[in-house]
Design an enzyme around this catalytic site. Structure first.
Site, mmCIF file in Angstrom:
data_model
loop_
_atom_site.group_PDB
_atom_site.id
_atom_site.type_symbol
_atom_site.label_atom_id
_atom_site.label_comp_id
_atom_site.label_asym_id
_atom_site.label_seq_id
_atom_site.Cartn_x
_atom_site.Cartn_y
_atom_site.Cartn_z
ATOM 1 N N CYS A 1 0.813 -1.224 0.000
ATOM 2 C CA CYS A 1 0.000 0.000 0.000
ATOM 3 C C CYS A 1 0.845 1.273 0.000
ATOM 4 O O CYS A 1 0.413 2.312 0.482
ATOM 5 C CB CYS A 1 -0.953 -0.002 1.194
ATOM 6 S SG CYS A 1 -2.220 -1.272 1.108
ATOM 7 N N GLY A 2 2.071 1.176 -0.490
ATOM 8 C CA GLY A 2 2.892 2.367 -0.663
ATOM 9 C C GLY A 2 3.783 2.716 0.498
ATOM 10 O O GLY A 2 4.332 3.823 0.548
#
Length: 652
Positions: free
Chosen positions: A293-294
């Site tokens: 998710c980054g």
């Protein structure tokens, strides 16, 4: 007849090593003179007994004691090539490891906590009673290393000398696991005895890949014995299931924070990165996001960098929150890593001079790795995690086989990165002012918002919702991801939440160091804000602006708009920061799309959390009070202004 009591230490029950003398006798029997000399430099009797028990259980044909010297590291790398656990690539120092095609993530369905009936275990986890676990370890790990070399490594999960670091043994037959440990952790062979003595504990990890066959995967298991701080893993090779120093020991560290040092210490699934403010001021951030998710991208967006995955933190004597990274390297997802969004990481991956272990990417005929989303020219054929690959290939169900697996990884030392900070090795930790929480949220929350107090900040972390990623085998859809750490919380979520409230709300934290706790969301789409496109509302590089705004907020140098969900930026401030930080024009139209409150979505999200947490035991009432207060305020706002509220409504 063996004992089956609640206090059985499984590895000792199977190894039967009951004294230092007995341990040394076993070590002498199984080691040559060189390895025996090395192991006997370790004096702590409990450490020696643990190693001897592992040898008796697994019955290796040889034992190698890894001192962390350049020669030992070279031996492990060469053995990995000889065993074909890794293969050399075109660039010097780069190798490729392929996991089994059916094991491309954590085997959460086969991962268990060993627990007695009275033990509190997270509702999101599997549990197994101790007698059953004993028999499973006995039947699967007895003689599992016969014909193999056992590699023993001595590591610190954190800088040597830090009060929240954890000593750990990594015992494995996998050279890939041993090689990865040398890149990701601090080999502390010389300091191990002293650190165990000072800290009063150590973790033990025992793993073997066995014969490494697809047909063995249904019998693969990961066991975590919280009582004796020992993990067991067999018949698997993906690092998330085998390199137990990582998430296995992270779970023990969470337990230690929640049940042994309540309100004083936390163990989090967080990056640690430093953002420059005016006059090159460095403000340290820690942030949680589920895998995929980054999180690595956010960590690397910092001007100076400490870690991308895990954080140990404590309240120091000066009243500040301090953080250290238990790791010293990156085991990062490479999908969508590219020159535009991740220039520093791409430099390591594409330029010579660094050691990198790749996993599950495509290797072309020139032995060059390729992966989805790198924005480079791709070959039409090669070899990947499922064998020979060609463009247009489909599986038995007619589904396209991707060039690289979504959970393909790169493993490297953090010192390879240009922005890696020497502060990472400071046992006193980085003074951490800002804590962020984020997931894959396409349609609900704005890009950044700040809790109005620490209790509301804990609730932001508790309410992370994310689209499932490729890091877990069989996971699909949208799911709750509390603190992005729930999968690694051994006890009840209620106990963990109580520890969060007590830590961040501690009166030992001085006013000048009170934490800024914020939500981040990079995944808001144009379609969710009235557009026709599924494209994101923004770019990867925008994260630098959101972090820079939070940096100035932490130092009371920037204004904000107060809303029921928290404080959000003013347009003029963001317009200035976008131009200053990344040279980008930021329009009022985009600001309005990103920061309008879509009340129906937010209220539905709050109700989701209220319902889910009502089914948990021991959840502090504070959570429900804050959710109810926010819902009431948002409902009143909707009654007055309708379901979509523009940020200008809140401006005086």
């Amino acid at each position: 007849m063996c004992k089956t009591g609640r206090d059985i230490d499984i590895i000792n029950e199977l190894g039967k090593v009951d004294s230092e003398k007995s341990a040394k006798s076993i070590l002498k029997k199984h080691m040559d003179d060189e390895q025996l000399t090395r192991i006997l430099k370790i004096k702590h009797p409990e450490v020696l007994k643990r190693i001897a028990d592992s040898i008796v259980l697994c019955n290796p044909s040889a034992v190698f004691v890894n001192t962390g010297s350049p020669e030992d590291r070279e031996f492990i790398k060469n053995l990995a090539l000889e065993k074909k656990e890794e293969s050399s690539l075109a660039m010097k120092g780069h190798t490729i490891h392929f996991d089994l095609a059916q094991e491309q993530g954590r085997i959460i369905d086969r991962t268990y906590y060993i627990a007695n009936p009275e033990d509190q275990v997270s509702s999101l986890a599997n549990r197994m009673d101790r007698p059953t676990a004993l028999e499973q370890v006995r039947s699967n790990m007895t003689d599992i290393m016969k014909g193999m070399t056992m590699i023993i490594g001595f590591y610190m999960r954190g800088p040597v000398g830090s009060p929240v670091s954890n000593p750990a043994l990594e015992i494995t037959s996998s050279t890939y696991v041993a090689h990865s440990a040398e890149l990701l952790y601090r080999n502390a062979y010389a300091a191990f005895d002293k650190e165990v003595e000072n800290l009063g504990h150590f973790f033990t990890n025992v793993h073997s890949e066995g014969l490494n066959r697809p047909e063995d995967l249904p019998d693969a298991r990961v066991f975590m014995d919280r009582k004796f701080k020992t993990t067991y893993s067999w018949k698997c090779t993906y690092a998330g299931n085998t390199l137990l120093l990582k998430k296995g020991n992270h779970r023990f560290a969470v337990d230690k924070a929640v049940y042994e040092n309540l309100g004083q210490e936390l163990s989090e699934h967080m990056f640690i990165t430093g953002i420059h403010g005016p006059n090159d001021r460095v403000t340290w951030f820690a942030g949680a996001a589920p895998s995929g998710c980054g999180k690595t991208t956010t960590a690397m967006a910092g001007n100076v960098f400490i870690g991308d995955d895990l954080a140990q933190m404590w309240i120091a004597d000066d009243g500040s929150i301090r953080s250290v990274n238990p790791e010293a390297g990156i085991f990062g997802i490479v999908e969508d890593v590219n020159l535009e969004g991740d220039p520093l990481l791409m430099k390591v991956l594409r330029q010579p001079g660094h050691e990198v272990i790749w996993s599950n990417v495509l290797i072309d005929e020139n032995k060059v790795p390729h992966w989805v989303g790198n924005n480079e020219n791709h070959p039409d054929k090669g070899f990947n995690f499922q064998g020979d690959w060609y463009k247009g290939k489909t599986d038995e169900n007619g589904k396209p086989v991707p060039m690289s697996h979504p959970n393909s990884r790169c493993t490297l030392r953090s010192t390879s990165l240009d922005n890696y900070s020497p502060e990472a090795e400071n046992p006193k930790g980085a003074l951490t002012r800002v804590f962020t929480y984020s997931g894959r949220d396409a349609d609900t929350m704005p890009p950044v918002w700040v809790a109005q107090n620490s209790d509301a900040g804990v609730v932001i972390g508790a309410c992370i919702v994310s689209a499932a990623t490729a890091t877990e085998v069989g996971a699909t859809g949208v799911k709750r991801s509390p603190w992005a750490n729930a999968a690694f919380i051994p006890g009840s979520l209620g106990d963990y939440m109580d520890a969060q409230f007590k830590f961040f709300g501690s009166d030992k934290i001085k006013n000048d160091y009170k934490p800024v706790m914020a939500g981040l969301n990079y995944f808001l789409t144009d379609k969710a804000r009235g557009g026709d496109s599924s494209m994101l509302l923004g770019e990867k590089r925008d994260v630098k602006v959101w972090l820079s705004w939070l940096e100035r907020y932490a130092h009371n140098e920037i204004d904000h708009i107060t809303t029921p969900i928290g404080n959000i930026p003013r347009y003029d401030d963001l317009k200035s920061l976008f131009k200053q930080i990344i040279g980008k024009d930021y329009t009022k139209e985009l600001y309005t799309k990103q920061f309008s409150l879509y009340l129906d979505h937010i209220i539905k999200r709050l109700e989701l959390q209220q319902e889910a947490y009502s089914k948990e035991e021991r959840v502090p009432q504070t959570l429900f009070d804050i959710l109810a207060e926010q819902k009431q305020a948002l409902s009143a706002l909707r009654d007055t202004h309708g379901s979509i509220v523009l940020p200008d409504i809140f401006v005086n």
